[in-house]
Design an enzyme around this catalytic site. Sequence first.
Site, PDB file in Angstrom:
ATOM      1  N   SER A 179       0.766  -1.393   0.004  1.00 24.55           N
ATOM      2  CA  SER A 179       0.063   0.029  -0.069  1.00 24.55           C
ATOM      3  C   SER A 179       0.849   1.356  -0.096  1.00 24.55           C
ATOM      4  O   SER A 179       0.300   2.274  -0.389  1.00 24.55           O
ATOM      5  CB  SER A 179      -1.047   0.090   1.272  1.00 24.55           C
ATOM      6  N   ASP A 223      -3.181   5.130  12.217  1.00 25.96           N
ATOM      7  CA  ASP A 223      -2.495   4.863  10.924  1.00 25.96           C
ATOM      8  C   ASP A 223      -0.987   5.652  11.374  1.00 25.96           C
ATOM      9  O   ASP A 223      -1.250   6.743  10.870  1.00 25.96           O
ATOM     10  CB  ASP A 223      -3.200   5.175   9.968  1.00 25.96           C
ATOM     11  N   HIS A 255       1.310   4.844   6.926  1.00 27.06           N
ATOM     12  CA  HIS A 255       0.783   5.513   5.673  1.00 27.06           C
ATOM     13  C   HIS A 255       1.263   7.076   5.837  1.00 27.06           C
ATOM     14  O   HIS A 255       1.392   7.355   6.988  1.00 27.06           O
ATOM     15  CB  HIS A 255      -0.400   5.253   4.882  1.00 27.06           C
TER      16      HIS A 255
END
Length: 526
Positions: free
Chosen positions: A257, A503, A506
């Site tokens: 990702s 998160d 990311h």
Amino acid sequence: MKPRGLVLSVERPSIPFFAVSKVVLLASLVALFLNVTLSLYTYFSSHYYLIIRQPVLKVSSSISFSVSNSSEDSRIASSSLINNSPFSSSVSLPRNSSLPDYNSVSSFLLPSPRPLLLRPSEHPKLDDQISPNSDFSSKYSNSSYPFESIPSNSSANFNPPSSRIPKAKRAVNNKQRIPKGCDLSKGEWVPDPNAPYYTNLSCMTIQEHQNCMKFGKPNLDFLKWRWKPDGCELPLLDPARFLDFMRGKNLAFIGDSLARNQMQSLMCLLSRVEHPKENPYPSEKVTRMVYAEHNVTIWAFWSPFLIRAEEINRSTNGSNLTAWNLFLDEPDPLWPAHLPTMNHIVVNTGNWYTRPALFHLRGAPVGCHYCHVPDAPFMSLRRANRRAFRTALDAVASGFTAGGVAVVRTVSPAHFEGGKWDKRGDCRRTRPFRPREAPKLEGVEMDMYREQLKEFWRVKWEGSEKGLEMRLLDATRAMLMRPDGHPSRYGHWPQEERVMYNDCVHWCLPGPVDMWNDFLFRMLTI
């Protein structure tokens, strides 16, 4: 007659003159060889690839790079500078710029004046105004990792202006030699008052859970930094030059990702010149975005391990545990067949190897990582990752077309503080670390980083014999200094009930990840 005692005669050994001369001559030759070799190594490695430790013996008398008089002005901040907007002070126009004329499409690229920074308090129904492309945002949403499967809460599509986006003026090529000792992987983050160079209004390809502007990240100072390497400057990506350089070519991002994170960042940076359209592909793991005006196609292959992987479910103490069968000597069949059609590729992996997995070589189990298999043999995660990375890079070396550039991006560190990712760890810092403040890369991330470097240099040397050009995008140290650039809890509205973790893996868009594409632009056009 007295007997004589034993008399021992001792003579000094004679050393031939020629033997001494040989020793002196050989020592002199060895010293001269080492001196010349070290000088050549330092010269070519620092001039060709900007990373002094790289042993590249490739001579070029015209190594240079282009610096525009307005290199930092080449990105135009797509903002709606409304005089009475409460957010207009949060962003500034590029230097030597004036307010745009909204009546002329050629002077500005937004379809209509809108506030730049979107906050929940000011725009409670933002989903009705703009959202990322729903089809694109749903890609790769079938994984078990908490940051991979966050669904979009909007079905509205972003509609770019109907008028053709005008091409930006090409930068003037003022060439200068690369400074000796320049190392793009080392440096510091310095303030950039002109940032950001795109927003969640001007870019339609930001995924929901990285849209920190939209979901009200309280401190937006993380947008106002750029990477300053030691001994030189890193030119910002010029979208017009990039698309012109890539005209008629294919660029592929292969990995997890974070590869998609970089791809979306690149498309946002290019949105000033042209918006892409998605060309559907039969596999849900493949995304294909086309820039029709420049005949450029950007691909994303979702292959988090880069090798063949089979998801398995095991029941442990009454609970289902998701694990993986990883075949360390078999590349993922998804992407190698596409390599001959690609002009440039960017490869990465790392984060997914911390998941429960059973490792296989030649079809037989050889190791286990939290897989809960009785009597499973032991294999360290470090060794397994290196073996898998070797398989992936060998597939690149054997299938990639000579004449293109294969870029290997190193590990992107996470920044969980106060606990692990599943133990309420979070990333709440509001500014980058200074060089002396940055923590050391440790544990699994350090192991993976070292092993990836070893495998990169091995394949680079072997691939150079058949014309394969491989380059290293070593952004690990730079990203280690950016704990402020993650979405944290701002990948959804605060009032939404979602089972997810903070998160800190990311990167927000716009955000520090944009530097990866500045780095990529620099390496492709070197």
